[in-house]
Design a protein around this motif. Structure first.
Motif, PDB file in Angstrom:
ATOM      1  N   GLU A 273       2.471  -5.162  -3.465  1.00 33.15           N
ATOM      2  CA  GLU A 273       1.340  -4.987  -4.372  1.00 33.15           C
ATOM      3  C   GLU A 273       0.254  -4.127  -3.728  1.00 33.15           C
ATOM      4  O   GLU A 273      -0.360  -3.288  -4.393  1.00 33.15           O
ATOM      5  N   ARG A 274       0.021  -4.322  -2.453  1.00 35.87           N
ATOM      6  CA  ARG A 274      -0.985  -3.525  -1.759  1.00 35.87           C
ATOM      7  C   ARG A 274      -0.557  -2.064  -1.661  1.00 35.87           C
ATOM      8  O   ARG A 274      -1.344  -1.154  -1.902  1.00 35.87           O
TER       9      ARG A 274
ATOM     10  N   ASN B  33       6.079 -14.389  -0.431  1.00 38.57           N
ATOM     11  CA  ASN B  33       4.642 -14.151  -0.527  1.00 38.57           C
ATOM     12  C   ASN B  33       4.217 -12.952   0.317  1.00 38.57           C
ATOM     13  O   ASN B  33       3.397 -12.131  -0.106  1.00 38.57           O
TER      14      ASN B  33
ATOM     15  N   HIS C 273      10.064 -11.487  -8.465  1.00 38.13           N
ATOM     16  CA  HIS C 273      10.419 -12.814  -7.930  1.00 38.13           C
ATOM     17  C   HIS C 273      11.927 -13.011  -7.975  1.00 38.13           C
ATOM     18  O   HIS C 273      12.558 -13.361  -6.982  1.00 38.13           O
TER      19      HIS C 273
ATOM     20  N   ARG D 208      -0.038  -0.708  -5.398  1.00 38.69           N
ATOM     21  CA  ARG D 208      -1.248  -0.902  -6.207  1.00 38.69           C
ATOM     22  C   ARG D 208      -0.915  -1.312  -7.639  1.00 38.69           C
ATOM     23  O   ARG D 208      -1.478  -0.785  -8.597  1.00 38.69           O
ATOM     24  N   ILE D 209       0.036  -2.234  -7.743  1.00 33.22           N
ATOM     25  CA  ILE D 209       0.392  -2.811  -9.050  1.00 33.22           C
ATOM     26  C   ILE D 209       0.589  -4.314  -8.877  1.00 33.22           C
ATOM     27  O   ILE D 209       0.787  -4.796  -7.764  1.00 33.22           O
ATOM     28  N   HIS D 210       0.533  -5.032  -9.997  1.00 35.21           N
ATOM     29  CA  HIS D 210       0.828  -6.461  -9.980  1.00 35.21           C
ATOM     30  C   HIS D 210       2.320  -6.634 -10.233  1.00 35.21           C
ATOM     31  O   HIS D 210       2.878  -6.071 -11.183  1.00 35.21           O
ATOM     32  N   LEU D 211       2.980  -7.388  -9.380  1.00 31.09           N
ATOM     33  CA  LEU D 211       4.416  -7.633  -9.532  1.00 31.09           C
ATOM     34  C   LEU D 211       4.620  -8.950 -10.268  1.00 31.09           C
ATOM     35  O   LEU D 211       4.019  -9.955  -9.920  1.00 31.09           O
ATOM     36  N   GLY D 212       5.466  -8.921 -11.259  1.00 30.06           N
ATOM     37  CA  GLY D 212       5.682 -10.103 -12.081  1.00 30.06           C
ATOM     38  C   GLY D 212       6.926 -10.877 -11.701  1.00 30.06           C
ATOM     39  O   GLY D 212       7.420 -10.812 -10.565  1.00 30.06           O
TER      40      GLY D 212
ATOM     41  N   LYS E 140       5.610  -9.754  -1.403  1.00 32.20           N
ATOM     42  CA  LYS E 140       4.864  -9.482  -2.645  1.00 32.20           C
ATOM     43  C   LYS E 140       3.488  -8.900  -2.322  1.00 32.20           C
ATOM     44  O   LYS E 140       3.077  -7.896  -2.914  1.00 32.20           O
ATOM     45  N   ARG E 141       2.773  -9.517  -1.384  1.00 30.94           N
ATOM     46  CA  ARG E 141       1.457  -9.006  -0.976  1.00 30.94           C
ATOM     47  C   ARG E 141       1.556  -7.571  -0.488  1.00 30.94           C
ATOM     48  O   ARG E 141       0.754  -6.706  -0.857  1.00 30.94           O
TER      49      ARG E 141
END
Length: 181
Positions: A108-109, A101, A120, A112-116, A104-105
């Protein structure tokens, strides 16, 4: 007088060593957090003077609360020689899922993308040293040996430079001729 000097050395030496580490031009976030963790370990020793111990630990806690903790923790995780070994067991925030977590945070920060789901899967392979992230497939032993060899070569070059400065008339003197091998 001797015990006072000894006490000062015990209390200040870890700070002096860490200052040299942290002021280096190539200090990384993971090195910084590992150094801070080592300070915490050293100054948690009940054998140290209570006032000094309390002051240092309070200062460390105060600074830690002001830091971007996720970035520092992620940097330690991403050091393939440390991964999760540098964290105490038993803290749910630092469990494998907690570390996922945090990483990932942070990613992503920063990105600036969403990790799928791919992140994981790759993260847990990395954390557990499996598949392409195993120490052997990453060649960590070879990388470590290469770095140690470079450090040895660098140290030898520095020694040669110091010798040429100390003995400018004899710049061609070898280390062996000076009794240094």
């Amino acid at each position: 007088m001797f015990s006072l000097n000894s006490s000062v050395k015990i209390h200040l030496e870890p700070l002096a060593v860490a200052a040299n580490i942290l002021q280096s031009s190539d200090t990384r976030l993971d090195t910084t957090l590992l150094t801070w963790g080592n300070w915490y370990r050293i100054y948690s020793d009940p054998a140290l003077d209570d006032a000094v111990r309390a002051q240092v630990l309070n200062s460390l806690s105060k600074r830690w609360l002001q830091m971007d903790q996720d970035a520092f923790i992620s940097a330690v995780i991403m050091n393939p020689y440390v991964r999760r070994k540098g964290f105490a067991r038993g803290n749910p925030l630092l469990s494998p899922v907690g570390l996922y977590n945090i990483a990932k945070r942070t990613c992503e920060r920063m990105l600036r993308i969403h990790l799928g789901l791919e992140f994981h899967s790759a993260f847990f392979d990395y954390l557990m040293e499996s598949n392409e992230f195993s120490s052997s497939l990453m060649g960590l032993t070879e990388w470590k040996q290469l770095c140690e060899q470079e450090v040895h070569t660098f140290t030898q070059c520095c020694d040669d430079l110091v010798l040429s400065c100390l003995f400018p008339a004899n710049k061609c003197q070898s280390r062996a001729a000076l009794g240094m091998t």
